[in-house]
Design a protein around this motif. Structure first.
Motif, PDB file in Angstrom:
ATOM      1  N   SER A  41       3.972  -5.101   5.666  1.00  0.00           N
ATOM      2  CA  SER A  41       3.388  -5.388   6.981  1.00  0.00           C
ATOM      3  C   SER A  41       4.315  -4.947   8.101  1.00  0.00           C
ATOM      4  O   SER A  41       3.876  -4.395   9.111  1.00  0.00           O
ATOM      5  CB  SER A  41       3.083  -6.881   7.119  1.00  0.00           C
ATOM      6  OG  SER A  41       2.120  -7.267   6.167  1.00  0.00           O
ATOM      7  N   LEU A  42       5.606  -5.177   7.925  1.00  0.00           N
ATOM      8  CA  LEU A  42       6.579  -4.742   8.933  1.00  0.00           C
ATOM      9  C   LEU A  42       6.616  -3.213   9.024  1.00  0.00           C
ATOM     10  O   LEU A  42       6.720  -2.655  10.115  1.00  0.00           O
ATOM     11  CB  LEU A  42       7.966  -5.281   8.613  1.00  0.00           C
ATOM     12  CG  LEU A  42       8.146  -6.794   8.767  1.00  0.00           C
ATOM     13  CD1 LEU A  42       9.511  -7.220   8.256  1.00  0.00           C
ATOM     14  CD2 LEU A  42       7.939  -7.229  10.207  1.00  0.00           C
ATOM     15  N   GLN A  43       6.487  -2.532   7.891  1.00  0.00           N
ATOM     16  CA  GLN A  43       6.498  -1.072   7.908  1.00  0.00           C
ATOM     17  C   GLN A  43       5.265  -0.502   8.610  1.00  0.00           C
ATOM     18  O   GLN A  43       5.334   0.583   9.171  1.00  0.00           O
ATOM     19  CB  GLN A  43       6.596  -0.510   6.491  1.00  0.00           C
ATOM     20  CG  GLN A  43       7.988  -0.594   5.909  1.00  0.00           C
ATOM     21  CD  GLN A  43       8.090   0.109   4.573  1.00  0.00           C
ATOM     22  OE1 GLN A  43       7.218  -0.012   3.715  1.00  0.00           O
ATOM     23  NE2 GLN A  43       9.170   0.857   4.399  1.00  0.00           N
ATOM     24  N   THR A  44       4.144  -1.234   8.585  1.00  0.00           N
ATOM     25  CA  THR A  44       2.946  -0.727   9.268  1.00  0.00           C
ATOM     26  C   THR A  44       3.136  -0.698  10.779  1.00  0.00           C
ATOM     27  O   THR A  44       2.486   0.084  11.462  1.00  0.00           O
ATOM     28  CB  THR A  44       1.683  -1.567   8.935  1.00  0.00           C
ATOM     29  OG1 THR A  44       1.872  -2.903   9.392  1.00  0.00           O
ATOM     30  CG2 THR A  44       1.371  -1.538   7.454  1.00  0.00           C
ATOM     31  N   ILE A  45       4.021  -1.527  11.285  1.00  0.00           N
ATOM     32  CA  ILE A  45       4.286  -1.541  12.726  1.00  0.00           C
ATOM     33  C   ILE A  45       4.911  -0.213  13.149  1.00  0.00           C
ATOM     34  O   ILE A  45       4.568   0.356  14.183  1.00  0.00           O
ATOM     35  CB  ILE A  45       5.214  -2.726  13.102  1.00  0.00           C
ATOM     36  CG1 ILE A  45       4.493  -4.050  12.832  1.00  0.00           C
ATOM     37  CG2 ILE A  45       5.675  -2.618  14.550  1.00  0.00           C
ATOM     38  CD1 ILE A  45       5.388  -5.271  12.912  1.00  0.00           C
ATOM     39  N   ILE A  46       5.824   0.290  12.312  1.00  0.00           N
ATOM     40  CA  ILE A  46       6.513   1.539  12.607  1.00  0.00           C
ATOM     41  C   ILE A  46       5.596   2.737  12.351  1.00  0.00           C
ATOM     42  O   ILE A  46       5.650   3.735  13.037  1.00  0.00           O
ATOM     43  CB  ILE A  46       7.805   1.655  11.758  1.00  0.00           C
ATOM     44  CG1 ILE A  46       8.743   0.501  12.103  1.00  0.00           C
ATOM     45  CG2 ILE A  46       8.491   2.988  11.955  1.00  0.00           C
ATOM     46  CD1 ILE A  46       9.876   0.321  11.127  1.00  0.00           C
ATOM     47  N   GLY A  47       4.721   2.635  11.355  1.00  0.00           N
ATOM     48  CA  GLY A  47       3.823   3.734  11.001  1.00  0.00           C
ATOM     49  C   GLY A  47       4.435   4.628   9.938  1.00  0.00           C
ATOM     50  O   GLY A  47       5.584   4.463   9.543  1.00  0.00           O
ATOM     51  N   GLY A  48       3.666   5.593   9.481  1.00  0.00           N
ATOM     52  CA  GLY A  48       4.138   6.521   8.457  1.00  0.00           C
ATOM     53  C   GLY A  48       3.975   5.957   7.060  1.00  0.00           C
ATOM     54  O   GLY A  48       3.169   5.061   6.815  1.00  0.00           O
ATOM     55  N   ASN A  49       4.752   6.504   6.148  1.00  0.00           N
ATOM     56  CA  ASN A  49       4.684   6.098   4.751  1.00  0.00           C
ATOM     57  C   ASN A  49       5.162   4.653   4.603  1.00  0.00           C
ATOM     58  O   ASN A  49       6.231   4.290   5.070  1.00  0.00           O
ATOM     59  CB  ASN A  49       5.566   7.026   3.902  1.00  0.00           C
ATOM     60  CG  ASN A  49       5.531   6.666   2.428  1.00  0.00           C
ATOM     61  OD1 ASN A  49       4.551   6.123   1.937  1.00  0.00           O
ATOM     62  ND2 ASN A  49       6.594   6.976   1.728  1.00  0.00           N
ATOM     63  N   ILE A  50       4.366   3.850   3.944  1.00  0.00           N
ATOM     64  CA  ILE A  50       4.743   2.459   3.675  1.00  0.00           C
ATOM     65  C   ILE A  50       5.377   2.461   2.289  1.00  0.00           C
ATOM     66  O   ILE A  50       4.713   2.289   1.270  1.00  0.00           O
ATOM     67  CB  ILE A  50       3.522   1.522   3.767  1.00  0.00           C
ATOM     68  CG1 ILE A  50       2.870   1.676   5.131  1.00  0.00           C
ATOM     69  CG2 ILE A  50       3.940   0.080   3.517  1.00  0.00           C
ATOM     70  CD1 ILE A  50       1.545   0.971   5.270  1.00  0.00           C
ATOM     71  N   SER A  51       6.676   2.705   2.260  1.00  0.00           N
ATOM     72  CA  SER A  51       7.391   2.984   1.014  1.00  0.00           C
ATOM     73  C   SER A  51       7.314   1.841  -0.001  1.00  0.00           C
ATOM     74  O   SER A  51       7.284   2.092  -1.205  1.00  0.00           O
ATOM     75  CB  SER A  51       8.846   3.339   1.300  1.00  0.00           C
ATOM     76  OG  SER A  51       9.499   2.277   1.962  1.00  0.00           O
ATOM     77  N   LEU A  52       7.267   0.608   0.451  1.00  0.00           N
ATOM     78  CA  LEU A  52       7.164  -0.519  -0.493  1.00  0.00           C
ATOM     79  C   LEU A  52       5.861  -0.448  -1.282  1.00  0.00           C
ATOM     80  O   LEU A  52       5.855  -0.649  -2.494  1.00  0.00           O
ATOM     81  CB  LEU A  52       7.265  -1.852   0.245  1.00  0.00           C
ATOM     82  CG  LEU A  52       8.640  -2.193   0.811  1.00  0.00           C
ATOM     83  CD1 LEU A  52       8.545  -3.399   1.745  1.00  0.00           C
ATOM     84  CD2 LEU A  52       9.616  -2.470  -0.311  1.00  0.00           C
ATOM     85  N   PHE A  53       4.771  -0.148  -0.606  1.00  0.00           N
ATOM     86  CA  PHE A  53       3.481  -0.055  -1.286  1.00  0.00           C
ATOM     87  C   PHE A  53       3.386   1.227  -2.106  1.00  0.00           C
ATOM     88  O   PHE A  53       2.821   1.243  -3.199  1.00  0.00           O
ATOM     89  CB  PHE A  53       2.323  -0.142  -0.297  1.00  0.00           C
ATOM     90  CG  PHE A  53       2.178  -1.501   0.353  1.00  0.00           C
ATOM     91  CD1 PHE A  53       2.627  -2.654  -0.270  1.00  0.00           C
ATOM     92  CD2 PHE A  53       1.579  -1.630   1.580  1.00  0.00           C
ATOM     93  CE1 PHE A  53       2.490  -3.906   0.325  1.00  0.00           C
ATOM     94  CE2 PHE A  53       1.429  -2.871   2.187  1.00  0.00           C
ATOM     95  CZ  PHE A  53       1.888  -4.009   1.561  1.00  0.00           C
ATOM     96  N   THR A  54       3.953   2.320  -1.587  1.00  0.00           N
ATOM     97  CA  THR A  54       3.954   3.581  -2.331  1.00  0.00           C
ATOM     98  C   THR A  54       4.681   3.406  -3.655  1.00  0.00           C
ATOM     99  O   THR A  54       4.196   3.832  -4.709  1.00  0.00           O
ATOM    100  CB  THR A  54       4.631   4.700  -1.510  1.00  0.00           C
ATOM    101  OG1 THR A  54       3.908   4.865  -0.294  1.00  0.00           O
ATOM    102  CG2 THR A  54       4.651   6.015  -2.264  1.00  0.00           C
ATOM    103  N   SER A  55       5.829   2.772  -3.612  1.00  0.00           N
ATOM    104  CA  SER A  55       6.613   2.535  -4.822  1.00  0.00           C
ATOM    105  C   SER A  55       5.843   1.655  -5.810  1.00  0.00           C
ATOM    106  O   SER A  55       5.806   1.934  -7.013  1.00  0.00           O
ATOM    107  CB  SER A  55       7.935   1.875  -4.444  1.00  0.00           C
ATOM    108  OG  SER A  55       8.671   1.553  -5.585  1.00  0.00           O
ATOM    109  N   LEU A  56       5.215   0.603  -5.323  1.00  0.00           N
ATOM    110  CA  LEU A  56       4.439  -0.289  -6.177  1.00  0.00           C
ATOM    111  C   LEU A  56       3.272   0.453  -6.811  1.00  0.00           C
ATOM    112  O   LEU A  56       3.020   0.334  -8.015  1.00  0.00           O
ATOM    113  CB  LEU A  56       3.924  -1.493  -5.370  1.00  0.00           C
ATOM    114  CG  LEU A  56       3.063  -2.498  -6.142  1.00  0.00           C
ATOM    115  CD1 LEU A  56       3.850  -3.158  -7.255  1.00  0.00           C
ATOM    116  CD2 LEU A  56       2.505  -3.543  -5.184  1.00  0.00           C
ATOM    117  N   CYS A  57       2.575   1.265  -6.028  1.00  0.00           N
ATOM    118  CA  CYS A  57       1.431   2.026  -6.554  1.00  0.00           C
ATOM    119  C   CYS A  57       1.881   3.028  -7.610  1.00  0.00           C
ATOM    120  O   CYS A  57       1.249   3.164  -8.660  1.00  0.00           O
ATOM    121  CB  CYS A  57       0.701   2.747  -5.423  1.00  0.00           C
ATOM    122  SG  CYS A  57      -0.204   1.640  -4.334  1.00  0.00           S
TER     123      CYS A  57
END
Length: 110
Positions: A41-57
């Motif tokens: 959620s914090l990464q969505t504020i900044i925008g771009g790749n949400i690396s935590l979710f990318t890694s999980l996926c």
């Protein structure tokens, strides 16, 4: 099984299918941790790749793939063709990832 003998195509160059063993699958059901959700959620504020979710996926897809390969090997396959993925949200924050394909026995074509 060599991962080189897995493909989204229905043929493998240099090989011929000698036996079709049927559909194989690997299913992984995953939930996000509260920390991953907050971090994402914090990464969505900044925008771009949400690396935590990318890694999980990526981790979940890889685990589903490895389960599918194990299923194919259990049936006696040495290759999997026609591989695909599907994902379904089972409930809020819980996702099922399915990796599927056709287990086959191949031999080098000569």
């Amino acid at each position: 099984m060599e991962h080189a003998l897995t493909t989204t195509a229905f043929t493998l160059d240099g090989y011929r299918i000698v036996r079709n063993l049927g559909v194989v699958r690997g299913i992984m059901v995953r939930s996000r941790s509260i920390f991953g959700t907050i971090g994402g959620s914090l990464q969505t504020i900044i925008g771009g790749n949400i690396s935590l979710f990318t890694s999980l996926c990526e981790k979940t897809r890889n685990e589903a793939f490895e389960l599918m390969v194990a299923h194919a090997q259990h049936l006696g396959a040495n290759a999997v063709v026609g591989i695909g993925y599907d994902a379904t949200e089972v409930m809020n924050g819980v996702t099922e990832v399915l990796c599927y394909g056709t287990a086959v026995v191949v031999e080098r074509s000569g």
